[in-house]
Motif scaffolding. Sequence first.
Motif, PDB file in Angstrom:
ATOM      1  N   ASN A 107      -0.673   4.756  -1.169  1.00  0.00           N
ATOM      2  CA  ASN A 107      -1.839   4.781  -0.295  1.00  0.00           C
ATOM      3  C   ASN A 107      -1.377   4.864   1.161  1.00  0.00           C
ATOM      4  O   ASN A 107      -1.492   3.916   1.930  1.00  0.00           O
ATOM      5  N   THR A 108      -0.843   6.025   1.523  1.00  0.00           N
ATOM      6  CA  THR A 108      -0.175   6.171   2.805  1.00  0.00           C
ATOM      7  C   THR A 108      -1.105   5.958   3.989  1.00  0.00           C
ATOM      8  O   THR A 108      -0.733   5.308   4.975  1.00  0.00           O
ATOM      9  N   LEU A 125       0.836  -1.201   0.000  1.00  0.00           N
ATOM     10  CA  LEU A 125       0.000   0.000   0.000  1.00  0.00           C
ATOM     11  C   LEU A 125       0.870   1.249   0.000  1.00  0.00           C
ATOM     12  O   LEU A 125       0.588   2.224  -0.706  1.00  0.00           O
ATOM     13  N   SER A 147       2.208   1.878  -3.363  1.00  0.00           N
ATOM     14  CA  SER A 147       1.160   2.374  -4.256  1.00  0.00           C
ATOM     15  C   SER A 147       0.767   3.811  -3.928  1.00  0.00           C
ATOM     16  O   SER A 147      -0.121   4.364  -4.566  1.00  0.00           O
ATOM     17  N   ALA A 193      -3.835   4.148   4.255  1.00  0.00           N
ATOM     18  CA  ALA A 193      -4.151   2.723   4.449  1.00  0.00           C
ATOM     19  C   ALA A 193      -2.938   1.979   4.994  1.00  0.00           C
ATOM     20  O   ALA A 193      -3.056   1.113   5.870  1.00  0.00           O
TER      21      ALA A 193
END
Lengths: 191, 973
Positions: free
Chosen positions: B797-798, B792, B795, B800
């Motif tokens: 998506n810090t 994550l 990606s 999460a």
Amino acid sequence: MAESPGDVTRLLQAWGNGDQEALNKLLPHIYDELRRLAGSQLRREGSPHTLQPTALVHEAYLRLAGQDRTRWQNRAHFLGVAAQAMRRILIDHARAGHAAKRGGDVVKVALDDVEAGQSSGETDLDLVALDAALTRLAAIDPQKSRIVELRFFGGLSVDEVAEVLNLSPRTVARQWQMARAWLYGEIAPGP
Amino acid sequence: MPDQDRWRALEQLFDEAVELDVASRAALLDRVCAADPSLRAGVERLLAWHGRAAGFLERPPLAVAGEAASGERAGARIGPYRLVRELGRGGMGAVYLAERDDEQYRHQVAIKLVKGGLDTEAIVRRFRSERQMLATLNHPNITKLLDGGTSDDGLPYFVLEYVDGVPIDQYCEAGALDVAQRLALFGQVCAAVDHAHRHLIVHRDIKAGNILVGADGVPKLLDFGIAKWLDPEMRVDATIPAPFRPMTPEYASPEQVSGGAITTATDVYSLGVLLYRLTTGRLPLEFASHQPHAIANVILEQDPRPPSEAEGLNEARRRRLRGDLDSIVLKTLRKDPADRYGSVEQLSQDVHRYLTGLPVLARKGSLQYRVVKFVRRHKTAAAAGVGVLLTLAAGVSATTWEAHVAQVERGRAERRLRDVRQITNSLIVEFNDALATLPGSTATRALLARRALEYLDELAKEVTTDASLQRELAVTYQKVGDLQGLPYQANLGDTAGARASYQKSVAILERLSAGPSPDTSDTVALGTAYQRIGSVLTRMNEPSGALANLRKALQIRERLVKPHPDDRELRQQLAESSVSTGDALLSSQGDTLEAMSLYDRARAIRQALLATTPDDPRLLNGLAESHHRLGAIFETFGDLLADTLGPANATKSFRQSLAHHREAMVIATRLLTNDANNMGFRRLVADATGETARLVAKSGSPGEAVDLYRPVLTSFESLAAADPANQEAGFDLSVSHRDFGVLLERHGDRADAERHYRQSIAISERTLATDPTNGERNLILAGTYAMLGDMLAKSGNTAAAEATYRKIVALGDRLRAGSPPSPSWRIVYGTGVWRLTNLLDRHGRAAEAAVPADAEMALERASADRTTASVQELFNAAQLLLTCRPVGLRDPRAAVAYAERAVALTGGKQALPAFLLVRAYYESGDVDKAVKAAHAALALLPTSFGGLDDAGIRRQLAATLGSQEGHASAVRR
């Protein structure tokens, strides 16, 4: 289970090395184990149950030889002994059925393909008769008798029988053919 | 029965002919059997049967309820009779109550009929023989043969007098007959049997159920179904092995179960059982088990109690039986037929004498019988006694005195040892399993084990000179040890006790092997004992003690194999020893390369042994195991090289690892093919395929890896579905989802990867609900969270990722809160904090990261600063000092100090700390030392991985570590 897996394994080994005494010690344990596995099915009355020797034998093997992956060995020997035990269980049971003298459950074998002309399409053969015939066969040709025992009572494939008896599958298939014909002549109705 | 040569000829011809078509068969038989028409007839008969036998015996036996079958004949007509109902079944047919209803009055008879499908020649022969016997006999106490013939459908039958009665024992109880009345009835039965014997017929199945007493009070003997004609030579029916002979265990004589000659004495024995039953209401022998071997044992070995001492008798009855009647009954039940009454008539006369108050014959000679029996029983002791007398007669010289002492010791010890072995065997064989299923029985079992040990210890003091007895002792100690706590099988969980027992075994065996007459078997047993101590210590989490003992076992087995290079069992043991020593080396921070060469030796041994037995499953399994271990070691090498010197240098290692894992997979698949129902093999295939897939991915083919792994997941799914209650299966499935997720992520399929990570987490959390502080499962769950969080974070998506990492920290907190805290808490907590602080710091939240990072650092350093710090603790602290964030907390110099200590602790033999030291030197700015350390570290790998010069190493270090974000090497679980 009667003995710890290690002991069963050791006994199997000893038997594999030609120690007949080990077989005598082994048989009761395997017999017990198979009997327990078979017991619930054999004891039930009123509805037909299929006994699947192969499944029983494999399950018993797992229980006796332990599930530890590095521990099992001598499966061939085990299957050989188990088939013999299976025969005893089924024959004992058949006898118990007879002894009950009240038409209790009897172990039978499906012979539906044997007499295609017969109206019912199925004849029941008493396993006791087969057992006796097999014993007579053993007196003439022990190997053939053993092959039938392994295949029929032990539920082993031709290849497995070959492994157990240390023969080629071809030899097993050939011997099986003749043994079956001979037994048919001994057991089946008609001339 | 054809003789052997004839049978072989028949076989050869049949085998040949059966392959041919009908015309060619005829031609073959014309050619070969011209001079032997009976051979031809035999082959033709077999071929005909073969033609009809398709499907015969191809299906497994069925167990079906027989009600339908038994009812089928009721109402049917047999000759002038109408069948009413089935009365019973025998070995070859059934007995029916029948009526002759074409007459004025209804006449009831019993009809015995061969069962359809059973009318084989042999059965019909026996059936005829029974009919013949009954026709021969004419006695008021034997059922009369009335008629016989063949039914409309060709089945033979015969008609008997119908006895409407009850079994003789029930009759006695129901009428509350007194002893004299019972004996009178018994006398009539004897008369019937005697009559049969005079006509050379042995009944062989005399029992209460075969003697019916009608309303008129006359007993009738029936069922001659297994009776046999006595031939003049008393030939034994050798074709039927004892266990398969028909008999009723309770009434069976010793010769019936042991396969001895069947004579009139066999019936005398069964009559004795009947007499016992009639006078006491009990059976003379008690069968605790219904196993054939146990029944045989009881019949052959156990002496019956005298009737007067049977259970449940009142005092008056006891007095009535005591003395003469005891003697009569016991004489009929002697194990040796020659010790029984010579005839049924003699038995009958003795009973009559008793009834009329005359002295009975049975008491004559019974004292002599007892003396003889006593001597027979105590043969060993008696022999020892004779030995004493002889030595005294010869004059007591020093040597004979010693011999005498040894002999006495032996006699005494032998008996004791036999007792102890009996106890241990029943512990292991009977009690243990019977008790194991009872809740709360562990204490009882432990008590039994302790009792066995007390006996053994006492015995060990007495047995000081006899080597073979000491050998027995050592083996029994090992057995008790197994019972106490041999890992991986049912035991009492007393590992410490097991260790002590094994050690006692070791002490005895060491003494024997150092003694004057060492025996190979002692050395073999010694190896086993050390091996078992090793596995017990492994289980007790004492890796260095385990290693020492496993090494001893290994050395012993090495020594053994040298002079016996062809002993397959010894070589197998050596292979097994090699693997377990290798495992112990790795888990006790030992020499990595040595472990590798041990694994490789095991592989070579197993491969060589397989050349002669290519399908031996134990060897195949062992070979797969060796390849698995080698694959794992090469993978570790690859990981170390990739982290320190860059991925290009790891390629070779990964390739080798892959080759081994592939080999393991091929072997596992072969095992499963040979035995498709074996659950263990299914696991093995799944595991090996999973490993292979991971290495395929690491070797640069992630797509192929995903395809390879897919069926593994399916396999674990079906294993878990088959047994939803099995926690272990659910746990395996969780790991499998995670492993698949890793492969998908490598393949760039992040959405799918996330789905499988989350599935893995869901299953893990579910299984953890019942066991929330299980260390191993928490570690796995923490690892999965870490993988998901890392992906994550990559990606972008810090948020999460942060939430995921916080879950790891929470898991650590939960483990820490337990009392006592789970030992895994530090690893879980550390993994979470390290990731969380890294993430926060990289996203400009250094202040938030600083506090937990600092606390974690303090914890790790505190552990590592202890003088007793383990390699693992030193390693963890060094790694944290090199990779933590905020970067300000890093301290490469301190890391060097810890890493140096770790390397020193392993004697410079372990690859893991050696490579960490390279990194520590490099990051502390000491490139020269780093290069030197890299050479040292590379020297711990197989030589094929060397070949880098100083400049090469410098370049690789710069390329790999110089740009290092501290991201690649996660805290190792």
